[in-house]
Motif scaffolding. Structure first.
Motif, PDB file in Angstrom:
ATOM      1  N   THR A 163       0.864  -1.138  -0.113  1.00  0.00           N
ATOM      2  CA  THR A 163      -0.120   0.146  -0.096  1.00  0.00           C
ATOM      3  C   THR A 163       0.699   1.406   0.076  1.00  0.00           C
ATOM      4  O   THR A 163       0.562   2.237  -0.818  1.00  0.00           O
ATOM      5  CB  THR A 163      -1.079   0.079   1.047  1.00  0.00           C
ATOM      6  N   ASN A 166       2.336   1.729  -3.365  1.00  0.00           N
ATOM      7  CA  ASN A 166       1.543   2.116  -4.400  1.00  0.00           C
ATOM      8  C   ASN A 166       1.196   3.656  -3.972  1.00  0.00           C
ATOM      9  O   ASN A 166       1.166   4.362  -5.251  1.00  0.00           O
ATOM     10  CB  ASN A 166       0.284   1.266  -4.300  1.00  0.00           C
ATOM     11  N   HIS A 218      -5.347  -7.885  -7.716  1.00  0.00           N
ATOM     12  CA  HIS A 218      -5.107  -6.703  -7.031  1.00  0.00           C
ATOM     13  C   HIS A 218      -4.740  -5.537  -8.377  1.00  0.00           C
ATOM     14  O   HIS A 218      -4.913  -4.451  -8.119  1.00  0.00           O
ATOM     15  CB  HIS A 218      -3.729  -6.734  -6.215  1.00  0.00           C
ATOM     16  N   GLU A 222      -5.048  -1.538  -8.798  1.00  0.00           N
ATOM     17  CA  GLU A 222      -3.880  -0.758  -8.701  1.00  0.00           C
ATOM     18  C   GLU A 222      -3.175   0.023  -9.756  1.00  0.00           C
ATOM     19  O   GLU A 222      -3.113   0.899 -10.119  1.00  0.00           O
ATOM     20  CB  GLU A 222      -2.676  -1.920  -8.247  1.00  0.00           C
ATOM     21  N   PHE A 270      -6.014   2.425  -3.308  1.00  0.00           N
ATOM     22  CA  PHE A 270      -4.769   1.783  -3.094  1.00  0.00           C
ATOM     23  C   PHE A 270      -4.845   0.986  -1.881  1.00  0.00           C
ATOM     24  O   PHE A 270      -4.126  -0.223  -1.837  1.00  0.00           O
ATOM     25  CB  PHE A 270      -3.584   2.867  -3.154  1.00  0.00           C
ATOM     26  N   ALA A 273      -6.304  -2.188  -2.995  1.00  0.00           N
ATOM     27  CA  ALA A 273      -5.631  -3.036  -3.694  1.00  0.00           C
ATOM     28  C   ALA A 273      -4.452  -3.685  -2.920  1.00  0.00           C
ATOM     29  O   ALA A 273      -4.314  -4.976  -3.170  1.00  0.00           O
ATOM     30  CB  ALA A 273      -4.860  -2.179  -4.788  1.00  0.00           C
ATOM     31  N   GLY A 274      -3.900  -2.727  -1.984  1.00  0.00           N
ATOM     32  CA  GLY A 274      -3.007  -3.502  -1.147  1.00  0.00           C
ATOM     33  C   GLY A 274      -3.312  -4.681  -0.304  1.00  0.00           C
ATOM     34  O   GLY A 274      -2.707  -5.687   0.064  1.00  0.00           O
ATOM     35  N   GLU A 277      -3.789  -7.669  -2.371  1.00  0.00           N
ATOM     36  CA  GLU A 277      -2.569  -8.300  -2.943  1.00  0.00           C
ATOM     37  C   GLU A 277      -1.935  -9.008  -1.493  1.00  0.00           C
ATOM     38  O   GLU A 277      -1.382 -10.050  -1.610  1.00  0.00           O
ATOM     39  CB  GLU A 277      -1.555  -7.177  -3.337  1.00  0.00           C
TER      40      GLU A 277
END
Length: 328
Positions: A163, A166, A218, A222, A270, A273-274, A277
């Motif tokens: 995170t 990103n 992800h 991202e 973000f 997305a983190g 992932e």
């Protein structure tokens, strides 16, 4: 639309808004804010079609007065943060859809170049991604788990590290706009080439579907949000290159503020997305239908919030404005 028709269509609305900000001690602050949003839309239209006109000068003055009235004197709402993502940002962002399209095109062209380069030159992937990363991925492919690299580290540690990285990339794409749009275009282009080469590498090794099923869990959010951060950088960079009726300094300040607002909007995405992932992508044996469902939901979330919702919300406010204007 001719300038005279534009003025005739909107004159009463502008006069009413001018009276509201001049005499409106008892005017609802939210109504003033809504009127300001409509005014800035009209100002953007005038900047495009009636440059250097008296109409543009008048709207610039009125917008400056309104900004002073609303944003320096208005008491902050307790739900200010919620209102930003729910209303303020979507209404604001629609005007920058063309800039977002440019950011997407730069990234897409770069990805195509990266893919073609990787197809025609086997050493290109090592040049872009590094020997260590490529060798580790080759070992994972040989072991039947091409996306095993996402299993490394603890879940929480991966989530935080990914995170933060990103968000760093997003602010980098934005901050490079200080050296005009060329700086941000470079960041978009280099990341696009990297993605194209990365995806093509798995294709050349015969594990295209298996790898992409995990990468885009992800990667959908991202990559999309990196493009949106690139849009923010282009907004700031374009403000330097194309100041229009503003001085270059004033144009830059406005572009920097607008671009920063776009970057701030990406932070929750973000984080999401983190999280995906760090906690989900590592499960490389998940069913295909579940992976496709997560990817599809992620894509819909981005498209809805940054494209569909701003358009529908602006149309809603325009209908409300016309309805109010039609009242005696």
């Amino acid at each position: 639309m001719r300038e005279a028709a534009f003025v005739r269509q909107n004159k009463e609305k502008w006069i009413a808004f001018e009276k509201a900000i001049t005499l409106g001690r008892n005017t609802n602050p939210d109504e003033l804010a809504n009127g300001y949003i409509q005014l800035t839309n009209d100002l953007a239209y005038a900047q495009t079609y009636y440059a250097e006109s008296k109409t543009l000068l008048y709207l610039n003055e009125l917008a400056a007065q309104a900004h002073q009235k609303i944003y320096k004197n208005k008491k902050e709402n307790r739900n200010r943060i919620v209102d930003f993502w729910r209303t303020e940002f979507p209404l604001f962002f629609k005007q920058y859809h063309p800039t977002l399209a440019i950011a997407f095109i730069i990234f897409a062209v770069a990805s195509a170049i990266g893919a073609l380069s990787a197809l025609n030159d086997p050493t290109f992937v090592r040049l872009i991604l590094g020997d260590a990363y490529v060798n580790e991925t080759l070992n994972n492919i040989a072991n039947g788990d091409p996306a095993a690299i996402y299993k490394g580290g603890s879940e929480i540690g991966s989530f935080l590290g990914i995170t933060i990285n990103n968000i760093r990339v997003a602010f980098l794409a934005f901050s490079f706009g200080v050296i005009t749009s060329i700086g941000t275009a470079y960041i978009l282009f280099s990341n696009g080439v990297m993605l194209g080469a990365f995806i093509t590498f798995f294709y050349t090794k015969g594990v295209f579907f298996e790898a992409n099923k995990q990468i885009w869990l992800h990667g959908t959010i991202e990559i999309s949000v990196i493009i949106i951060a690139g849009c923010a950088g282009l907004i700031m960079g374009n403000s330097i290159l194309f100041p229009k009726t503003y001085s270059r300094r004033v144009s830059f300040m406005k572009g920097a503020k607008d671009g920063l607002k776009v970057v701030v909007s990406t932070i929750p995405f973000f984080i999401l997305a983190g999280f995906i992932e760090g906690f989900i992508t590592r499960y490389t044996n998940m069913p295909n239908w579940l992976a496709i469902l997560i990817i599809g939901a992620s894509l819909f979330l981005i498209v809805f919030y940054y494209l569909i919702y701003p358009i529908t919300l602006n149309k809603k406010y325009e209908r409300q404005l016309h309805s109010s204007a039609g009242k005696p």
